[in-house]
Design a protein around this motif. Structure first.
Motif, PDB file in Angstrom:
ATOM      1  N   ALA A 189       0.817  -1.223   0.000  1.00  0.00           N
ATOM      2  CA  ALA A 189       0.000   0.000   0.000  1.00  0.00           C
ATOM      3  C   ALA A 189       0.849   1.271   0.000  1.00  0.00           C
ATOM      4  CB  ALA A 189      -0.918   0.000   1.221  1.00  0.00           C
ATOM      5  N   ASN A 190       0.252   2.321  -0.548  1.00  0.00           N
ATOM      6  CA  ASN A 190       0.804   3.680  -0.491  1.00  0.00           C
ATOM      7  C   ASN A 190       2.141   3.828  -1.208  1.00  0.00           C
ATOM      8  OD1 ASN A 190      -1.371   4.752   1.060  1.00  0.00           O
ATOM      9  ND2 ASN A 190      -0.501   3.775   2.878  1.00  0.00           N
ATOM     10  N   GLY A 191       2.334   3.051  -2.280  1.00  0.00           N
ATOM     11  CA  GLY A 191       3.500   3.256  -3.129  1.00  0.00           C
ATOM     12  C   GLY A 191       3.333   4.520  -3.963  1.00  0.00           C
ATOM     13  N   PRO A 192       4.234   4.772  -4.920  1.00  0.00           N
ATOM     14  CA  PRO A 192       4.195   6.025  -5.676  1.00  0.00           C
ATOM     15  C   PRO A 192       2.887   6.220  -6.445  1.00  0.00           C
ATOM     16  CG  PRO A 192       6.273   4.886  -6.008  1.00  0.00           C
ATOM     17  CD  PRO A 192       5.379   3.937  -5.281  1.00  0.00           C
ATOM     18  N   SER A 193       2.152   7.261  -6.110  1.00  0.00           N
ATOM     19  CA  SER A 193       0.978   7.691  -6.862  1.00  0.00           C
ATOM     20  C   SER A 193       0.651   9.113  -6.424  1.00  0.00           C
ATOM     21  CB  SER A 193      -0.225   6.776  -6.625  1.00  0.00           C
ATOM     22  OG  SER A 193      -0.905   7.112  -5.424  1.00  0.00           O
ATOM     23  N   LEU A 194      -0.187   9.780  -7.181  1.00  0.00           N
ATOM     24  CA  LEU A 194      -0.541  11.164  -6.855  1.00  0.00           C
ATOM     25  C   LEU A 194      -1.394  11.259  -5.607  1.00  0.00           C
ATOM     26  CD1 LEU A 194      -1.362  12.527 -10.431  1.00  0.00           C
ATOM     27  CD2 LEU A 194       0.771  12.745  -9.146  1.00  0.00           C
ATOM     28  N   HIS A 195      -1.928  10.133  -5.148  1.00  0.00           N
ATOM     29  CA  HIS A 195      -2.820  10.133  -3.993  1.00  0.00           C
ATOM     30  C   HIS A 195      -2.196   9.450  -2.777  1.00  0.00           C
ATOM     31  CE1 HIS A 195      -5.862  11.569  -6.767  1.00  0.00           C
ATOM     32  NE2 HIS A 195      -5.561  10.575  -7.564  1.00  0.00           N
ATOM     33  N   SER A 196      -0.920   9.177  -2.839  1.00  0.00           N
ATOM     34  CA  SER A 196      -0.218   8.548  -1.724  1.00  0.00           C
ATOM     35  C   SER A 196       0.430   9.613  -0.840  1.00  0.00           C
ATOM     36  CB  SER A 196       0.865   7.600  -2.256  1.00  0.00           C
ATOM     37  OG  SER A 196       1.758   7.212  -1.218  1.00  0.00           O
ATOM     38  N   HIS A 197       0.204   9.531   0.474  1.00  0.00           N
ATOM     39  CA  HIS A 197       0.840  10.487   1.385  1.00  0.00           C
ATOM     40  C   HIS A 197       2.350  10.306   1.399  1.00  0.00           C
ATOM     41  CE1 HIS A 197       0.386   6.926   3.992  1.00  0.00           C
ATOM     42  NE2 HIS A 197       1.374   7.415   4.709  1.00  0.00           N
ATOM     43  N   HIS A 198       2.832   9.130   1.017  1.00  0.00           N
ATOM     44  CA  HIS A 198       4.272   8.932   0.892  1.00  0.00           C
ATOM     45  C   HIS A 198       4.826   9.771  -0.264  1.00  0.00           C
ATOM     46  CE1 HIS A 198       3.985   4.666   2.867  1.00  0.00           C
ATOM     47  NE2 HIS A 198       4.024   5.627   3.763  1.00  0.00           N
ATOM     48  N   ARG A 199       4.167   9.682  -1.413  1.00  0.00           N
ATOM     49  CA  ARG A 199       4.667  10.341  -2.623  1.00  0.00           C
ATOM     50  C   ARG A 199       4.606  11.857  -2.511  1.00  0.00           C
ATOM     51  NH1 ARG A 199       7.397  11.837  -6.332  1.00  0.00           N
ATOM     52  NH2 ARG A 199       7.046  11.507  -8.548  1.00  0.00           N
ATOM     53  N   THR A 200       3.590  12.366  -1.844  1.00  0.00           N
ATOM     54  CA  THR A 200       3.413  13.819  -1.744  1.00  0.00           C
ATOM     55  C   THR A 200       4.005  14.382  -0.453  1.00  0.00           C
ATOM     56  OG1 THR A 200       1.231  13.514  -0.726  1.00  0.00           O
ATOM     57  CG2 THR A 200       1.302  13.729  -3.116  1.00  0.00           C
ATOM     58  N   GLY A 201       4.684  13.535   0.322  1.00  0.00           N
ATOM     59  CA  GLY A 201       5.117  13.932   1.655  1.00  0.00           C
ATOM     60  C   GLY A 201       6.461  14.624   1.735  1.00  0.00           C
ATOM     61  N   LEU A 202       6.618  15.750   1.036  1.00  0.00           N
ATOM     62  CA  LEU A 202       7.821  16.565   1.208  1.00  0.00           C
ATOM     63  C   LEU A 202       7.923  17.004   2.664  1.00  0.00           C
ATOM     64  CD1 LEU A 202       7.678  18.759  -1.994  1.00  0.00           C
ATOM     65  CD2 LEU A 202       9.628  17.364  -1.323  1.00  0.00           C
ATOM     66  N   PHE A 203       9.131  16.906   3.234  1.00  0.00           N
ATOM     67  CA  PHE A 203       9.301  17.204   4.656  1.00  0.00           C
ATOM     68  C   PHE A 203      10.652  17.860   4.855  1.00  0.00           C
ATOM     69  CE2 PHE A 203      10.257  16.288   9.098  1.00  0.00           C
ATOM     70  CZ  PHE A 203       9.025  16.479   9.725  1.00  0.00           C
ATOM     71  N   SER A 213      20.076   7.792   3.645  1.00  0.00           N
ATOM     72  CA  SER A 213      20.663   7.942   4.976  1.00  0.00           C
ATOM     73  C   SER A 213      19.808   7.163   5.965  1.00  0.00           C
ATOM     74  CB  SER A 213      20.755   9.420   5.385  1.00  0.00           C
ATOM     75  OG  SER A 213      19.591   9.826   6.080  1.00  0.00           O
ATOM     76  N   PRO A 214      20.316   6.910   7.184  1.00  0.00           N
ATOM     77  CA  PRO A 214      19.541   6.144   8.165  1.00  0.00           C
ATOM     78  C   PRO A 214      18.466   6.941   8.876  1.00  0.00           C
ATOM     79  CG  PRO A 214      21.725   6.652   9.053  1.00  0.00           C
ATOM     80  CD  PRO A 214      21.727   7.110   7.618  1.00  0.00           C
ATOM     81  N   ASP A 215      18.208   8.176   8.460  1.00  0.00           N
ATOM     82  CA  ASP A 215      17.152   8.990   9.054  1.00  0.00           C
ATOM     83  C   ASP A 215      15.861   8.780   8.270  1.00  0.00           C
ATOM     84  OD1 ASP A 215      15.436  11.423   9.546  1.00  0.00           O
ATOM     85  OD2 ASP A 215      17.111  11.923  10.861  1.00  0.00           O
ATOM     86  N   ILE A 216      14.765   8.512   8.965  1.00  0.00           N
ATOM     87  CA  ILE A 216      13.513   8.184   8.277  1.00  0.00           C
ATOM     88  C   ILE A 216      12.962   9.356   7.477  1.00  0.00           C
ATOM     89  CG2 ILE A 216      12.029   8.789  10.249  1.00  0.00           C
ATOM     90  CD1 ILE A 216      10.257   6.375   9.395  1.00  0.00           C
ATOM     91  N   LEU A 217      13.293  10.595   7.846  1.00  0.00           N
ATOM     92  CA  LEU A 217      12.756  11.761   7.155  1.00  0.00           C
ATOM     93  C   LEU A 217      13.834  12.606   6.485  1.00  0.00           C
ATOM     94  CD1 LEU A 217      10.031  12.818   9.748  1.00  0.00           C
ATOM     95  CD2 LEU A 217       9.652  11.756   7.522  1.00  0.00           C
TER      96      LEU A 217
END
Length: 404
Positions: free
Chosen positions: A200-214, A354-358
């Motif tokens: 779930a939540n792989g690359p797509s325009l509706h995935s919070h992972h894909r749009t999650g610039l941080f 890198s080993p940092d999650i974000l």
């Protein structure tokens, strides 16, 4: 440390629209994964670059690619996933009309895809604005990010380099030239085993992972670009049976998690409590979130080549490894939980720089062996592919490899 050594096969059953196979009936034409555009390096050389000359002074639109893409296979296509960042360096609004991506490996160069209208605007993530479209230009000083996913048919030659042009009003803004094989594409073992998994939540325009610039460390990152949330669901698409507020009701909970490669353990965090799963009654994490505990109980592996495998939201008390230890591909690392910033039990898995999650950049990877069932129910064997799309996945043990 108790060790389980495994070899694996992966059975993927496609659930997402557009995930099809060349082994289907000859009348059934495969299409790319959702939100990915078919690119063809044999399109006409006619383009906005040929019809519109660059003005003087140049359009003051900065176009950049923070991290160049790496080609990866999935199904009948090879994919490139990356972002274009746009910065308006004027006080006036700029109307973005057409984005053209060009194969500059050829002479003459040729457009492989052009995004116009809604196809362009739905891929633009505005920074500091509500929207960008035909009636809402990018204002002076504002930014936008284009989320790009290109699909190349397996039968075509993939460009080594791509160029970019943006039609702005009646002028053209030139963008960067990038490579298409930026990093090593690692072949990994699956991080989980058993049936009824969904990638779930792989690359797509509706995935919070894909749009999650941080922004972390003063830099905007997209560490979750290729992150997958591994969840188990039943035939009705439900994640649990029984009490929705009890983590033990969820099929994924307490499932074992395995090392995807021979690696060194960079960090192993344990002791954080599980959250009560999110329901209509609401959701609160068991502890206040910080940068240190957002991943919950977690393991990070150094898999070499400057790449790190991150396992997040694991069960308290289940972590079986310590920092500095060496693990083998298939070693048992712990179990799935619901700790950190997790609404429901699942394994958040990603590969990063890198080993940092974000504070890192997400990288593509492929899973070693699997077979997939297409929309017609036909089983197919495949190797070394990334499971793009929210597809159902089943991992099974190789019968000749005993558990240890």
């Amino acid at each position: 440390m108790l060790i389980v050594r495994i070899k694996s096969l992966v059975i993927l059953a496609s659930l997402a629209v557009g995930c099809t196979s060349s082994f289907a009936a000859s009348s059934f034409r495969p299409t790319p994964a959702k939100d990915c555009i078919l690119a063809s390096p044999i399109q006409s050389s006619a383009s906005i670059g040929a019809s519109v000359k660059p003005p003087f002074p140049p359009v003051q639109l900065d176009i950049s690619v923070p991290i160049e893409p790496t080609l990866f296979p999935s199904g009948d296509f090879n994919y490139l996933v990356y972002e274009l960042h746009f910065q308006n360096y004027t006080d006036e609004s700029l109307k973005l009309q057409e984005l053209e991506i060009v194969d500059v490996s050829r002479t003459p160069s040729r457009a492989v895809v052009a995004f116009t209208g809604s196809q362009l605007y739905e891929r633009l993530l505005p920074i500091g604005a509500d929207k960008i479209d035909d009636e809402h230009p990018i204002d002076g000083g504002k930014r936008a990010v284009a989320l790009i996913c290109l699909a190349f048919d397996n039968a075509v030659t993939i460009p080594d380099k791509l160029g970019h042009r943006m039609l702005v009003g009646d002028s053209v803004a030139e963008g960067p030239i990038i490579g298409t094989r930026h990093t090593k594409l690692n072949t990994l073992a699956p991080p989980v085993m058993g049936k009824d998994w969904v990638a779930a939540n792989g690359p797509s325009l509706h995935s919070h992972h894909r749009t999650g610039l941080f922004v972390a460390g003063g830099v905007a990152h997209l560490s979750r670009r290729f992150a997958i949330d591994w969840k188990q669901k039943d035939e009705q698409g439900e994640m649990y049976y029984g009490d929705a507020r009890d983590v033990r009701s969820y099929y994924s909970y307490d499932e074992k998690v395995f090392a995807v490669a021979d690696a060194t353990v960079v960090s192993a965090q344990d002791g954080l409590p599980d959250n009560i799963p999110r329901t209509a009654a609401g959701f609160n994490t068991a502890v206040s979130l910080t940068m240190e505990n957002v991943a919950g109980n977690a393991v990070v592996l150094d898999i070499g080549d400057g790449q790190y495998a991150y396992y997040a939201h694991m069960k308290p008390g289940s972590i079986r490894v310590k920092a500095g230890e060496h693990v083998k591909r298939g070693d048992w690392l712990g179990q799935i939980g619901n700790s950190g910033d997790s609404r429901w039990p699942h394994l958040h898995f990603q590969v990063t720089t890198s080993p940092d999650i974000l504070a890192s950049e997400g990288l593509p990877f492929v899973i070693d062996h699997y077979r997939t069932r297409d929309d017609n129910g036909v089983w197919q064997s495949r190797t070394s592919e990334y499971p793009i799309g929210d597809i159902a996945v089943e991992f099974v043990l190789d019968s000749v490899t005993p558990l240890k």
